[in-house]
Design a protein around this motif. Structure first.
Motif, PDB file in Angstrom:
ATOM      1  N   CYS A 129      67.161 -28.233 104.318  1.00 36.51           N
ATOM      2  CA  CYS A 129      67.383 -27.376 105.471  1.00 36.51           C
ATOM      3  C   CYS A 129      68.691 -27.773 106.142  1.00 36.51           C
ATOM      4  N   TYR A 130      69.168 -26.903 107.007  1.00 41.90           N
ATOM      5  CA  TYR A 130      70.422 -27.155 107.729  1.00 41.90           C
ATOM      6  C   TYR A 130      70.126 -27.500 109.180  1.00 41.90           C
ATOM      7  N   ILE A 131      70.802 -28.512 109.686  1.00 42.20           N
ATOM      8  CA  ILE A 131      70.572 -28.930 111.071  1.00 42.20           C
ATOM      9  C   ILE A 131      71.917 -29.109 111.770  1.00 42.20           C
ATOM     10  N   ASP A 132      72.091 -28.416 112.866  1.00 41.80           N
ATOM     11  CA  ASP A 132      73.336 -28.535 113.624  1.00 41.80           C
ATOM     12  C   ASP A 132      73.412 -29.916 114.277  1.00 41.80           C
ATOM     13  N   ALA A 135      71.636 -29.960 117.542  1.00 43.20           N
ATOM     14  CA  ALA A 135      70.228 -29.540 117.613  1.00 43.20           C
ATOM     15  C   ALA A 135      69.392 -30.606 118.296  1.00 43.20           C
ATOM     16  N   GLU A 139      64.454 -28.119 117.725  1.00 42.45           N
ATOM     17  CA  GLU A 139      65.277 -27.381 116.760  1.00 42.45           C
ATOM     18  C   GLU A 139      65.314 -28.099 115.408  1.00 42.45           C
ATOM     19  N   ILE A 140      65.386 -29.429 115.453  1.00 42.84           N
ATOM     20  CA  ILE A 140      65.359 -30.220 114.214  1.00 42.84           C
ATOM     21  C   ILE A 140      64.055 -29.944 113.477  1.00 42.84           C
ATOM     22  N   SER A 143      63.779 -26.457 111.890  1.00 37.79           N
ATOM     23  CA  SER A 143      64.544 -26.391 110.657  1.00 37.79           C
ATOM     24  C   SER A 143      63.831 -27.136 109.529  1.00 37.79           C
ATOM     25  N   ILE A 170      67.384 -38.428 112.021  1.00 37.67           N
ATOM     26  CA  ILE A 170      68.346 -37.327 112.120  1.00 37.67           C
ATOM     27  C   ILE A 170      69.206 -37.479 113.367  1.00 37.67           C
ATOM     28  N   GLN A 174      73.195 -37.584 113.484  1.00 35.41           N
ATOM     29  CA  GLN A 174      73.973 -36.647 114.312  1.00 35.41           C
ATOM     30  C   GLN A 174      75.044 -37.418 115.075  1.00 35.41           C
ATOM     31  N   ALA A 478      67.116 -21.775 113.151  1.00 32.09           N
ATOM     32  CA  ALA A 478      66.668 -22.956 113.888  1.00 32.09           C
ATOM     33  C   ALA A 478      67.059 -22.849 115.362  1.00 32.09           C
TER      34      ALA A 478
END
Ligand code: ADP
Ligand code: MG
Length: 636
Positions: A129-132, A135, A139-140, A143, A170, A174, A478
């Motif tokens: 999955c993609y995580i900004d 996030a 949101e994490i 996703s 995560i 980040q 997400a």
């Protein structure tokens, strides 16, 4: 960066690695945490196991010597010859489920993490999955929950898995990714252990990150009191004709500009921008070579919103002129929409500054589209169902005004209840995600170009598996957007978005069951029938009716029976589907006529010939209707 240098970096951010020791190429091993793993650490090797550069399951210092000889051999067979700069790493063996975490500095979204199932088959499985990088915890999780591997949390095969470890790891990555000069990295595997995640492999590419600056805006793009139209013309085949005509329908003050014309639609035509009174908005539909000069003159006239309909910029390779537009927007503090835009529609004023062939009905949908062609198709479709818009923005090439600006602008528009985006690509990814997170209105997005392959050089797994479509869609989802798989859904789904409960009236069991599945999988709830309603229905239906929702009113139902049932259950707040299958006694046209009295009921008539007249009637009355179940999801 060598693996052991990366290990040190990871430690600085609180990320665990196995206990390890680094050895010179000719140094004697001494290690005391067996079982152990031996790995080569060399700038000449990126994927170590591909060239036999990793040995696991080593139990003694003697076995380490043996494993070293094997690795040197394997490398030589791959034409890799070690020198004094190369090192060996000995590390303890770590066991657990193998995950993967990667990071890519994307030209649009900047720092983005990829997280999911690790191991050697990651390129094939792509369970990621993609995580900004911005996030937060929910949101994490949102996703991560899109991956299959996430299903092992909180418990799998009797073993507990702590989701808190996922969040913690995560968040650390980040931080690391945004603070360091890293443009790409991957950790594969990142092993889940009872003490948390352990990074047992690491690749990092360092580099400078260049960020696209974003400007502050001081003027509302929908402030359109006095509007100039450059290129207004009396030649019906030209864009400037449709623009002038559409614009005149509203109450705003419209000024035409064209040096070769003196009157148009009974109004004065100005010869030059200099002659114009003060304006706030200008629409430019003139050859591209005159556009820059005109923008400059309009800025001096005090115009703040400039809609560039003219094409002939980036899309034909004219990068320079496009960049010039971007600079002017910044320098004069303008909102420039386009170039290569279809225009805008401002429902607060019923002001149509597009050259769309059709008129636009006022309503509550905010529609933002990059492609003008798709936009005009959607406008056309919306008309056949009497659907209305609050605001429309055709972004075109997005030299200046982009998706983030559009979403932010629509937040303050009362009339706009839904924000629907048709996107091909983006410019400012982070501001776009922030705008989605903050939005008080539902945002739906359809992203074109699904089949796009990743175009990046293959430095790491991350580079191999990150696709543009997946990234945009994954990050948008997400952050809170609804992902649409069909373009039509962009307008139709708004119709019923607020209705959560569904009711089905049908003359056949099968389609009712299938439709129930479709509705439930789209987040709708099947309404339950209370005792009173069941009694009322029993009074008008044959004894064999279903007694629950879907309300199966039996194959011999005629228009009369449909009416009797609808009179009891019809409710504007509900989503009501009326399924009609052709039986011998089914009077399709009469049922259709009956349904006209229940504007909120959605007819699904299975058939062609038998229901021809019924379909004609629906079209005439702009009623949404279906002849199969396949497309029903478009309106959910
Ligand atoms: P590369 O990805 O460069 O080929 P890795 O360091 O990831 O090399 O090692 C290859 C595989 O060996 C890993 O995917 C993992 O399955 C296993 N491995 C590597 N280090 C360890 C370790 N410390 N403990 C257990 N398994 C390991
Ligand atoms: Mg690896």
């Amino acid at each position: 960066m060598r693996e052991y240098e990366i290990y040190e970096l990871l430690h600085r951010y609180g990320i665990k690695t196995p206990r390890y020791k680094v050895y010179e190429i000719d140094q004697e091993f001494y290690f005391d945490h067996f079982p152990a793993v031996l790995k080569i650490a060399s700038d000449k090797v990126v994927h170590k196991s591909d060239v036999g550069g990793v040995r696991v399951g080593i139990h003694s210092n003697e076995e380490l010597q043996q494993a070293k000889r094997e690795i040197i051999n394997n490398l030589q067979n791959n034409s890799i010859f070690l020198d004094m700069n190369d090192r060996f790493i000995v590390e303890e063996e770590v066991h657990g489920v193998e995950f993967y975490i990667g990071g890519i500095f994307d030209s649009i979204f900047e720092e983005v993490l990829l997280f999911g199932k690790g191991g050697v088959t990651i390129e094939i499985e792509r369970d990621i999955c993609y995580i900004d990088s911005e996030a937060d915890e929910p949101e994490i999780l949102k996703s991560f929950r899109t991956t299959k591997i996430s299903k092992i949390f909180p418990k799998f095969r009797g073993k507990e898995y702590k989701i808190a470890y996922v969040i913690d790891t995560i968040e650390k990555f980040q931080k690391l990714f945004t603070h360091e000069d890293i443009v790409e990295f991957d950790i594969n595997p990142l092993v889940y252990t009872d003490e948390g995640f352990v990074a047992v492999d690491a690749r990092v590419k360092t580099g400078q990150k260049s960020r696209a600056p974003r400007r502050q805006r001081s003027f509302d793009i929908f402030h359109n009191e006095k509007v100039a139209i450059l290129g207004a013309t009396d030649k019906p085949q030209k864009v400037g004709y449709a623009l002038a005509k559409n614009a005149l329908q509203s109450g705003a003050d419209i000024y035409f500009v064209n040096p070769r014309l003196s009157r148009l639609f009974g109004k004065r035509v100005y010869k030059a921008i200099q002659e114009l009174p003060d304006i706030d908005t200008a629409v430019i539909a003139i050859p591209s070579r005159y556009v820059l000069q005109s923008v400059e003159e309009l800025a001096h006239k005090g115009a703040k919103n400039i809609i560039v309909i003219s094409a002939g910029f980036k899309e034909v390779g004219n990068q320079e002129a496009e960049e010039e537009l971007t600079k002017m927007a910044e320098h004069y503090d303008l909102n420039i929409l386009g170039p290569n835009s279809l225009g805008l529609y401002n429902g607060d004023k019923e002001l149509n500054l597009t050259f769309a062939a059709d008129s636009i009905l006022p309503g509550h949908i905010g529609l933002i589209s990059q492609s003008g062609a798709v936009l005009s198709a959607l406008i056309d479709k919306s008309l056949s169902y009497a659907l209305g818009f609050s605001h429309i923005l055709s972004l075109g090439n997005m030299a200046d005004f982009d998706f983030a600006d559009a979403i932010e602008t629509l937040q303050n528009k009362r009339r706009c209840r839904y924000i629907n985006l048709y996107a091909e690509g983006l410019t400012h990814g982070k501001p776009y995600l922030r705008a989605i997170r903050k939005s008080a209105k539902p945002i739906a997005i359809y992203k074109a170009g699904k089949s796009e392959e990743a175009k990046r050089a293959a430095f790491s797994h991350t580079g191999n598996i990150s696709g543009d479509y997946e990234m945009l869609v994954g990050l948008s989802y997400a952050a809170g957007a609804i992902i649409k798989k069909d373009i039509d859904e962009l307008v139709f789904s708004s119709l019923y978005a607020e209705k959560r409960e569904a009711l089905i009236v049908t003359n056949a069991g099968g389609p009712g069951t299938i439709l129930t599945d479709i509705l439930v999988s789209h987040g709708k709830k099947m309404a339950s029938l209370d005792e009173e309603t069941i009694q009322k229905l029993s009074a008008v239906l044959p004894p064999t009716w279903s007694k629950n929702n879907p309300i199966d009113i039996i194959g011999d139902a005629t228009s009369k029976r449909y009416k009797a049932v609808l009179d009891i259950v019809y409710d504007e707040k509900r989503l009501i589907f009326v399924i009609v299958t052709p039986q011998y006694m089914t009077d399709g046209l009469n049922i259709a006529k009956t349904l006209l009295a229940y504007p909120n009921a959605v007819p699904i008539f299975f058939g062609e010939e038998r229901f021809k007249e019924a379909f004609e009637l629906f079209k005439e009355h702009k009623r949404i209707h279906f002849n199969d179940l396949e497309n029903v999801a478009n309106i959910l």
